[in-house]
Design an enzyme around this catalytic site. Sequence first.
Site, PDB file in Angstrom:
ATOM      1  N   GLU A 139     -12.502   4.976  -5.962  1.00 19.09           N
ATOM      2  CA  GLU A 139     -11.208   5.627  -6.059  1.00 19.09           C
ATOM      3  C   GLU A 139     -10.367   5.079  -7.213  1.00 19.09           C
ATOM      4  O   GLU A 139      -9.694   5.836  -7.900  1.00 19.09           O
ATOM      5  CB  GLU A 139     -10.446   5.461  -4.735  1.00 19.09           C
ATOM      6  CG  GLU A 139      -9.378   6.526  -4.588  1.00 19.09           C
ATOM      7  CD  GLU A 139      -8.474   6.276  -3.397  1.00 19.09           C
ATOM      8  OE1 GLU A 139      -8.815   5.425  -2.557  1.00 19.09           O
ATOM      9  OE2 GLU A 139      -7.433   6.939  -3.325  1.00 19.09           O
ATOM     10  N   ASP A 140     -10.406   3.790  -7.431  1.00 21.37           N
ATOM     11  CA  ASP A 140      -9.455   3.184  -8.364  1.00 21.37           C
ATOM     12  C   ASP A 140     -10.051   2.709  -9.683  1.00 21.37           C
ATOM     13  O   ASP A 140      -9.330   2.180 -10.526  1.00 21.37           O
ATOM     14  CB  ASP A 140      -8.757   1.985  -7.691  1.00 21.37           C
ATOM     15  CG  ASP A 140      -7.858   2.430  -6.546  1.00 21.37           C
ATOM     16  OD1 ASP A 140      -7.491   3.623  -6.534  1.00 21.37           O
ATOM     17  OD2 ASP A 140      -7.544   1.602  -5.680  1.00 21.37           O
TER      18      ASP A 140
END
Length: 713
Positions: free
Chosen positions: A76-77
């Site tokens: 996600e990051d």
Amino acid sequence: MIRLNDITSIILSYNPNANINLIEKAYVFSAKVHKGQVRLSGEPYLSHPLEVSGILASMKTDEITVVSGLLHDTVEDTLTELSEIEYLFGKEVARIVDGVTKISKIKFVSKEEQQAENIRKMILAMATDIRVLLVKLADRLHNMQTLGYQPSEKQEKIARETLDIYAPLAGRMGIFWMKSRLEDLSLYYLEPKIYSDIRLGIAQRHEGQERFIKEIRDILSEKLKEVGINATIKGRHKHFYSIYQKMMDQNLNINQVYDIIAFRIIVSTVKECYETLGLIHSLWKPVSGRFKDYISLPKANMYQSLHTSLITSLGERMEIQIRTWDMDKIAEEGIAAHWMYKEGKFPEKGSTSQYAWIGKLLEWQKSLVDPREFLETVKLDLFSSEVYVFTPKGEVKEFPKDATPVDFAYSIHSEIGDRCVGAKVNERIVPLNYRLKNGDVVQIITSKNSNPSRDWLSFVKTSTARTRIRQWIKKEEREESIAIGKNILEKDLRKYHINVLKQPNNEQLLDVANKFSLKTVDDLMASIGYGKISSKQILNRLLDREEVEGEKQEGLVQKIVHKIQRKREHKGITIKGMSDMLIRFGKCCSPLPGEEIVGYITRGRGITIHQKDCSYIKGADPDRLIDAEWETSEGITYVARLRITNISKKGMLADVSAIFSQNEANIIDADVHTTIDKKAISSFTIEVADYNQLKNIISRIKSIKEVLKVERM
Ligand code: MN
């Protein structure tokens, strides 16, 4: 900040054979991809995945879960692809990371109770592996522990979400320590004033409470020792959120809440649980209605305990829970308790009894012999019969499995369903029979001029949609039938120079309608349109005579009836309660006498006879089906066509003809060809009296050795 060494030593303490290499590899990878990222606290981002995997290790999870904790934010990051995770750490880790990423993308909008429950269910349904939820909960716990660094609006939003979604989720999984901690942290941010009141209130009463706990514990241990029960007695204040709930429910301030202390008695056996209960009830007066036996009736999340409330000699209330050590573990750790390593080993195979009842409770049909197997195979299919999707505004809606965009459209508004022409799921156009999946964002495309389709009935899953589509079809058909009925009647009446139809609400016609037990003139017209009543019958009523005698000019329907009757004599069919009906046979199934049949009222065209199991009839409006039977009358024959495929052989035609004549069937037409691969295909048109005769013939032909197949055409 927790260090990797701390984590690995926790893991080794309960699982000496853990794959520490994999954990170190995940640590190095996570450190690399999160490099340069910083938490709001100013700490390097890596501290977050480390803390999360530390929480997971403290829950004694397997190394796959701990590794997933270290990697949970990489997709996600950072620029990491899921395929990279799978390549480096395997399928299971990739699946868990993917699940955690997906859950973090769920939009939380409405704050209604119902909504929260739906989101909880959806998360459960989306997380196909329990470990996804464990990682997600550990992630949320650490985020709550560091929430102070977030701006205040965000604090409130995240705390609310935690209270609405994640704390109950932990509760549902039976992980109560997690539930309590998430609730207390949420309360701290949502109701800071009340939180500090509670903290202060408890602190002020600390001394008195300690004395109270000691007093009760002394009495209990002495009495239990007398009867030979070895028990551990714990007394502690309840968690803040449960005190807060009591204050809210009963409109109290903290000083008015007396029973903030709860006792827990842990014994060795179930028998001792009940013995202890009896003893306690003899010492203090139980509060009626507060006793709960979760031992004989465990909660769905496996929780077992005896609960009771008592009035002490000082007039104070206190709650006591009684359970065994095993139950206590389950109460604290929930589902997690069942895969915990015992002294570094999995439980012996065969020690299945403690797992068997879980299987029953949660309807997981798997045998839970090996906790590792349990972990890997248990799917959270508690809610697999439901699917959760979003409106474009982020509202969650619940549907039965395999529901379609049409169901979705009708759930929003019947008008939207009726006007629905297409749908977009996750921004892409899908067919209307698309099966909705968990987490889909569904948008309905409507058009003012569009109407429901009969086809929709074959795929919609909700009764709302089904009922609404049926209603619409019925209404439409009725309108059409009224128009057809008026048309037919008008033509026939014209010949008698009667124009009752010109007068709306004509009493004469209403009278006729009533005579047919119909309420309105429209009903009467619809009946003519459906072919249930002939215009001739109405004429007779209007002209008030038994028969229109010597009728020279036939009505439209009668004309067709006579034409067909002339062509095909008597049909040999009785229709329930009706005569003089226009009857045709369905081309789809060509029923024969002896076969079960049913009549279908066509619009303005009389009745079509079908086989009872004809597929055409299956989707039909039941209101338009009508009982029909064959009349048993002699001398009537029916035409049937057969196609016979056989291995070519001399004398075959003679054999088949013999069967026909032995069974008294006339051959009207015959046609035989031979194929290149030495097969013969013959078609026969024969006359038979009924279905049984035909069945006999077919089975006789089939019994010829060379015959490959006999088909009715
Ligand atoms: Mn995270």
